[in-house]
Design a protein around this motif. Structure first.
Motif, PDB file in Angstrom:
ATOM      1  N   VAL A   1       5.018  -2.043  -0.551  1.00  0.00           N
ATOM      2  CA  VAL A   1       5.935  -1.414   0.614  1.00  0.00           C
ATOM      3  C   VAL A   1       5.541  -0.088   1.283  1.00  0.00           C
ATOM      4  CG1 VAL A   1       7.804  -2.721   0.055  1.00  0.00           C
ATOM      5  CG2 VAL A   1       7.685  -0.500  -0.643  1.00  0.00           C
ATOM      6  N   SER A   2       4.860   0.838   0.219  1.00  0.00           N
ATOM      7  CA  SER A   2       4.427   2.086   0.668  1.00  0.00           C
ATOM      8  C   SER A   2       3.158   1.980   1.345  1.00  0.00           C
ATOM      9  CB  SER A   2       4.207   3.084  -0.520  1.00  0.00           C
ATOM     10  OG  SER A   2       3.292   2.410  -1.280  1.00  0.00           O
ATOM     11  N   GLY A   3       2.298   0.807   1.224  1.00  0.00           N
ATOM     12  CA  GLY A   3       1.021   0.887   1.770  1.00  0.00           C
ATOM     13  C   GLY A   3       0.192   1.938   1.147  1.00  0.00           C
ATOM     14  N   VAL A   4       0.367   2.304   0.196  1.00  0.00           N
ATOM     15  CA  VAL A   4      -0.497   3.653  -0.402  1.00  0.00           C
ATOM     16  C   VAL A   4      -1.580   3.331  -0.959  1.00  0.00           C
ATOM     17  CG1 VAL A   4       0.414   3.611  -2.798  1.00  0.00           C
ATOM     18  CG2 VAL A   4      -0.114   5.808  -1.888  1.00  0.00           C
ATOM     19  N   PHE A   5      -2.104   2.257  -1.052  1.00  0.00           N
ATOM     20  CA  PHE A   5      -3.468   1.836  -1.706  1.00  0.00           C
ATOM     21  C   PHE A   5      -4.493   1.037  -0.821  1.00  0.00           C
ATOM     22  CE2 PHE A   5      -0.871   2.023  -5.726  1.00  0.00           C
ATOM     23  CZ  PHE A   5      -1.380   3.265  -6.019  1.00  0.00           C
ATOM     24  N   SER A   6      -5.407   1.401  -0.264  1.00  0.00           N
ATOM     25  CA  SER A   6      -6.351   0.797   0.443  1.00  0.00           C
ATOM     26  C   SER A   6      -6.887  -0.634  -0.407  1.00  0.00           C
ATOM     27  CB  SER A   6      -7.405   1.559   1.017  1.00  0.00           C
ATOM     28  OG  SER A   6      -8.305   1.913   0.195  1.00  0.00           O
ATOM     29  N   GLY A   7      -7.521  -1.588   0.582  1.00  0.00           N
ATOM     30  CA  GLY A   7      -8.112  -2.806  -0.402  1.00  0.00           C
ATOM     31  C   GLY A   7      -9.095  -2.228  -1.077  1.00  0.00           C
ATOM     32  N   GLU A   8      -9.838  -1.339  -0.570  1.00  0.00           N
ATOM     33  CA  GLU A   8     -11.323  -0.848  -1.427  1.00  0.00           C
ATOM     34  C   GLU A   8     -10.687  -0.222  -2.464  1.00  0.00           C
ATOM     35  OE1 GLU A   8     -15.076  -0.497  -2.460  1.00  0.00           O
ATOM     36  OE2 GLU A   8     -14.061  -1.842  -0.478  1.00  0.00           O
ATOM     37  N   ARG A   9      -9.723   0.835  -2.566  1.00  0.00           N
ATOM     38  CA  ARG A   9      -9.435   1.373  -3.700  1.00  0.00           C
ATOM     39  C   ARG A   9      -8.632   0.346  -4.854  1.00  0.00           C
ATOM     40  NH1 ARG A   9      -7.199   6.507  -4.951  1.00  0.00           N
ATOM     41  NH2 ARG A   9      -7.639   7.196  -2.704  1.00  0.00           N
ATOM     42  N   ARG A  10      -8.020  -0.718  -4.521  1.00  0.00           N
ATOM     43  CA  ARG A  10      -7.560  -1.768  -5.331  1.00  0.00           C
ATOM     44  C   ARG A  10      -8.604  -2.205  -5.986  1.00  0.00           C
ATOM     45  NH1 ARG A  10      -2.304  -3.312  -5.621  1.00  0.00           N
ATOM     46  NH2 ARG A  10      -0.740  -2.571  -4.170  1.00  0.00           N
ATOM     47  N   LYS A  11      -9.660  -2.659  -5.265  1.00  0.00           N
ATOM     48  CA  LYS A  11     -10.883  -3.628  -5.712  1.00  0.00           C
ATOM     49  C   LYS A  11     -11.323  -2.760  -6.960  1.00  0.00           C
ATOM     50  CE  LYS A  11     -12.129  -6.240  -1.725  1.00  0.00           C
ATOM     51  NZ  LYS A  11     -13.000  -6.671  -0.559  1.00  0.00           N
ATOM     52  N   ARG A  12     -11.652  -1.395  -6.663  1.00  0.00           N
ATOM     53  CA  ARG A  12     -12.346  -0.325  -7.631  1.00  0.00           C
ATOM     54  C   ARG A  12     -11.483   0.050  -8.756  1.00  0.00           C
ATOM     55  NH1 ARG A  12     -17.550   0.265  -6.321  1.00  0.00           N
ATOM     56  NH2 ARG A  12     -17.622   0.306  -8.577  1.00  0.00           N
ATOM     57  N   GLY A  13     -10.222  -0.264  -8.816  1.00  0.00           N
ATOM     58  CA  GLY A  13      -9.277   0.078 -10.016  1.00  0.00           C
ATOM     59  C   GLY A  13      -8.546   1.597  -9.570  1.00  0.00           C
ATOM     60  N   GLY A  14      -8.690   1.848  -8.488  1.00  0.00           N
ATOM     61  CA  GLY A  14      -8.224   3.361  -7.929  1.00  0.00           C
ATOM     62  C   GLY A  14      -6.774   3.258  -8.139  1.00  0.00           C
ATOM     63  N   ASP A  15      -5.965   1.976  -7.903  1.00  0.00           N
ATOM     64  CA  ASP A  15      -4.550   1.987  -8.194  1.00  0.00           C
ATOM     65  C   ASP A  15      -4.100   1.978  -9.621  1.00  0.00           C
ATOM     66  OD1 ASP A  15      -5.818  -0.450  -8.800  1.00  0.00           O
ATOM     67  OD2 ASP A  15      -4.342  -1.557  -7.736  1.00  0.00           O
ATOM     68  N   LEU A  16      -4.940   1.580 -10.584  1.00  0.00           N
ATOM     69  CA  LEU A  16      -4.900   1.506 -11.891  1.00  0.00           C
ATOM     70  C   LEU A  16      -4.786   3.111 -12.211  1.00  0.00           C
ATOM     71  CD1 LEU A  16      -6.408  -1.432 -13.429  1.00  0.00           C
ATOM     72  CD2 LEU A  16      -4.211  -1.300 -12.562  1.00  0.00           C
ATOM     73  N   GLU A  17      -5.835   3.796 -11.735  1.00  0.00           N
ATOM     74  CA  GLU A  17      -6.285   5.117 -12.228  1.00  0.00           C
ATOM     75  C   GLU A  17      -5.183   6.123 -11.633  1.00  0.00           C
ATOM     76  OE1 GLU A  17     -10.319   7.145 -12.448  1.00  0.00           O
ATOM     77  OE2 GLU A  17      -9.688   7.740 -10.371  1.00  0.00           O
ATOM     78  N   PHE A  18      -4.583   5.900 -10.471  1.00  0.00           N
ATOM     79  CA  PHE A  18      -3.647   6.765  -9.999  1.00  0.00           C
ATOM     80  C   PHE A  18      -2.457   6.644 -10.770  1.00  0.00           C
ATOM     81  CE2 PHE A  18       0.497   6.685  -7.190  1.00  0.00           C
ATOM     82  CZ  PHE A  18       0.351   7.766  -6.714  1.00  0.00           C
TER      83      PHE A  18
ATOM     84  N   SER B   1      13.899   4.564  -0.683  1.00  0.00           N
ATOM     85  CA  SER B   1      13.230   5.400   0.412  1.00  0.00           C
ATOM     86  C   SER B   1      12.870   4.407   1.686  1.00  0.00           C
ATOM     87  CB  SER B   1      11.826   5.860  -0.160  1.00  0.00           C
ATOM     88  OG  SER B   1      12.063   6.709  -1.074  1.00  0.00           O
ATOM     89  N   LYS B   2      12.712   4.969   2.784  1.00  0.00           N
ATOM     90  CA  LYS B   2      12.559   4.604   4.171  1.00  0.00           C
ATOM     91  C   LYS B   2      11.107   4.049   3.986  1.00  0.00           C
ATOM     92  CE  LYS B   2      16.335   6.297   6.880  1.00  0.00           C
ATOM     93  NZ  LYS B   2      16.481   6.863   7.867  1.00  0.00           N
ATOM     94  N   TRP B   3      10.507   2.617   4.300  1.00  0.00           N
ATOM     95  CA  TRP B   3       9.330   2.288   4.326  1.00  0.00           C
ATOM     96  C   TRP B   3       9.023   1.606   5.473  1.00  0.00           C
ATOM     97  CZ3 TRP B   3       6.894   4.967   0.702  1.00  0.00           C
ATOM     98  CH2 TRP B   3       7.466   5.049  -0.512  1.00  0.00           C
ATOM     99  N   ALA B   4       9.546   1.698   6.686  1.00  0.00           N
ATOM    100  CA  ALA B   4       9.381   1.323   7.970  1.00  0.00           C
ATOM    101  C   ALA B   4       8.100   2.045   8.366  1.00  0.00           C
ATOM    102  CB  ALA B   4      10.453   1.293   9.185  1.00  0.00           C
ATOM    103  N   GLY B   5       6.661   1.285   8.371  1.00  0.00           N
ATOM    104  CA  GLY B   5       5.706   1.883   9.072  1.00  0.00           C
ATOM    105  C   GLY B   5       5.296   2.740   7.932  1.00  0.00           C
ATOM    106  N   ARG B   6       3.962   3.519   8.150  1.00  0.00           N
ATOM    107  CA  ARG B   6       3.620   4.513   7.270  1.00  0.00           C
ATOM    108  C   ARG B   6       4.268   5.846   7.275  1.00  0.00           C
ATOM    109  NH1 ARG B   6      -0.944   3.718   4.598  1.00  0.00           N
ATOM    110  NH2 ARG B   6      -1.488   5.976   4.280  1.00  0.00           N
ATOM    111  N   THR B   7       4.582   6.503   6.098  1.00  0.00           N
ATOM    112  CA  THR B   7       5.200   7.754   6.091  1.00  0.00           C
ATOM    113  C   THR B   7       4.353   8.851   5.082  1.00  0.00           C
ATOM    114  OG1 THR B   7       6.109   7.506   3.911  1.00  0.00           O
ATOM    115  CG2 THR B   7       7.305   6.535   6.066  1.00  0.00           C
ATOM    116  N   ARG B   8       4.495  10.049   4.965  1.00  0.00           N
ATOM    117  CA  ARG B   8       3.992  10.779   4.271  1.00  0.00           C
ATOM    118  C   ARG B   8       3.719  10.349   2.827  1.00  0.00           C
ATOM    119  NH1 ARG B   8       1.338  14.546   6.387  1.00  0.00           N
ATOM    120  NH2 ARG B   8       0.401  14.769   4.061  1.00  0.00           N
ATOM    121  N   TRP B   9       5.017   9.396   2.399  1.00  0.00           N
ATOM    122  CA  TRP B   9       4.618   8.883   1.100  1.00  0.00           C
ATOM    123  C   TRP B   9       3.737   7.894   0.915  1.00  0.00           C
ATOM    124  CZ3 TRP B   9       6.750  12.849  -0.490  1.00  0.00           C
ATOM    125  CH2 TRP B   9       8.165  13.578  -0.080  1.00  0.00           C
ATOM    126  N   SER B  10       3.174   7.445   2.249  1.00  0.00           N
ATOM    127  CA  SER B  10       2.178   6.502   2.082  1.00  0.00           C
ATOM    128  C   SER B  10       0.571   6.998   1.767  1.00  0.00           C
ATOM    129  CB  SER B  10       1.980   5.505   3.332  1.00  0.00           C
ATOM    130  OG  SER B  10       3.136   4.962   3.418  1.00  0.00           O
TER     131      SER B  10
END
Length: 370
Positions: free
Chosen positions: A185-202, A253-262
């Motif tokens: 819902v936050s959209g915090v990770f790009s597809g490329e970041r997920r592919k390279r394990g960036g979400d796990l590292e975060f 939290s409010k997740w309508a569209g991108r926010t700073r929390w994204s």
């Protein structure tokens, strides 16, 4: 030299043999420790062009296991991107777009495998890949070979190496975090970041920060990762709390569209700050949770407005609303937002991280204690 009774045999396999292994289910393209397929189309086409030209490619590492019943399977230790691309081309998943060789381009540009002449397809199937065959290795040695080959070749990220060398409950916990609805819902990770394990590292870095405290980005990540991975049962209860916190924030939290929390920087601060106030957040009544929701939304909008346009009417209105909500003066809130905004620069620096967490904590704790 270490001697584990291992066999590293050199052989070769044709394209046709790889297709047969895949069709029979005897080929495991992506063992658990492998990264996801990340090659762009141009890299895939370049490999097919190399095969069509008959040029050599680097060897592929296969780990073979033979059961007492004589059943044999092969797992790809190194070469997953090449074989995944090869099999996709054979299954007509992408065309030959962007061929560099002029003669090949004239003949085959834009064509799928099925469109190639019969004699070309036949020759393509006979192309041989060099193979390094690893026979009946224990899982730990297969992972070690995978990590070392990729470390030498510099083709894996640090997190992809950790995934290979440090499987287990901590790694599974990080996967649960990455698959959590908050990540979606936050959209915090790009597809490329997920592919390279960036979400796990975060999540590994945030969780380590919640346990051990703030540090410069990556400075202590490996040491903390090793410690938590080795002694995960000591952190099991806190991992459960952390997942509960992700659920709280995803629902509050409010997740309508991108926010700073994204943004990675702000999400890091939100998670770290919320962890410090988790007891108050979990115990908040429904009306107070709605106030927290509005507060976080107002705060991120005020920071965005200040960062975008500096001192203007939009920023002033947001600061006034925020000040009213937490019973502070406009000046006090302005200083907090200004400090937080300044902490976005040099975002991974320890001082900047500390400033952001301190300022968000000031605002959030004021509302939770009111």
């Amino acid at each position: 030299m270490a001697d584990h009774g291992l066999k590293f045999e050199i052989e070769s396999k044709t394209v046709a043999e790889f297709r047969s292994l895949d069709k029979s289910g005897e080929l495991t393209l992506q063992p658990e420790y492998q990264r996801k397929a990340v090659w762009p189309e141009r890299a895939k086409v370049s490999l097919m062009e190399t095969i069509l030209l008959g040029y050599p490619i680097p060897e592929i590492y296969l780990s073979y296991e033979t059961s007492p019943e004589g059943e044999q399977t092969a797992s790809v230790v190194d070469g997953q991107q090449r074989l995944t691309s090869l099999l996709a081309f054979l299954n007509n998943k992408f065309p030959l777009d962007g061929l560099e060789d002029e003669k090949l381009s004239e003949k085959f540009e834009g064509k799928f495998f099925k469109d190639l002449p019969a004699d070309v397809r036949q020759e393509f199937f006979q192309y041989r890949f060099p193979i390094r065959r690893l026979s009946n290795l224990a899982d730990e040695f297969v992972r070690a070979v995978f990590a070392r080959v990729n470390r030498v070749n510099m083709v894996l990220t640090e997190q992809e190496l950790r995934n290979a060398l440090l499987p287990g409950p901590f790694n599974e916990f990080l996967k649960d975090c990455a698959a959590h609805q908050l990540s979606t819902v936050s959209g915090v990770f790009s597809g490329e970041r997920r592919k390279r394990g960036g979400d796990l590292e975060f999540y590994a870095e945030v969780f380590g920060t919640c346990i051990f405290g703030l540090s410069n980005k990556k400075t202590e990540l490996n040491e903390r990762y090793d410690k938590i991975s080795e002694d995960f049962e000591d952190y099991r209860d806190r991992s459960t709390e952390f997942l509960a916190l992700l659920t709280f924030l995803s629902e509050t939290s409010k997740w309508a569209g991108r926010t700073r929390w994204s943004n990675i920087v702000d999400m890091f601060t939100l998670l770290h700050t919320s962890w410090g106030l988790r007891k108050e957040l979990f115990n908040a009544q429904s009306d107070q949770r709605m106030q927290v929701r509005d507060l976080l939304d107002l705060f991120q909008r005020a920071v965005s407005a200040r960062k975008r346009n500096g001192d203007n009417g939009e920023t002033a209105a947001l600061l006034t609303s925020l000040a009213t909500m937490v019973d502070m003066t406009d000046g006090e809130i302005e200083n907090i937002v200004e400090e937080y905004t300044s902490g976005i620069r040099n975002s991974s620096d320890l001082g900047s991280r500390r400033v952001r967490s301190q300022q968000l904590t000031l605002v959030l704790s004021k509302k939770l204690k009111s």
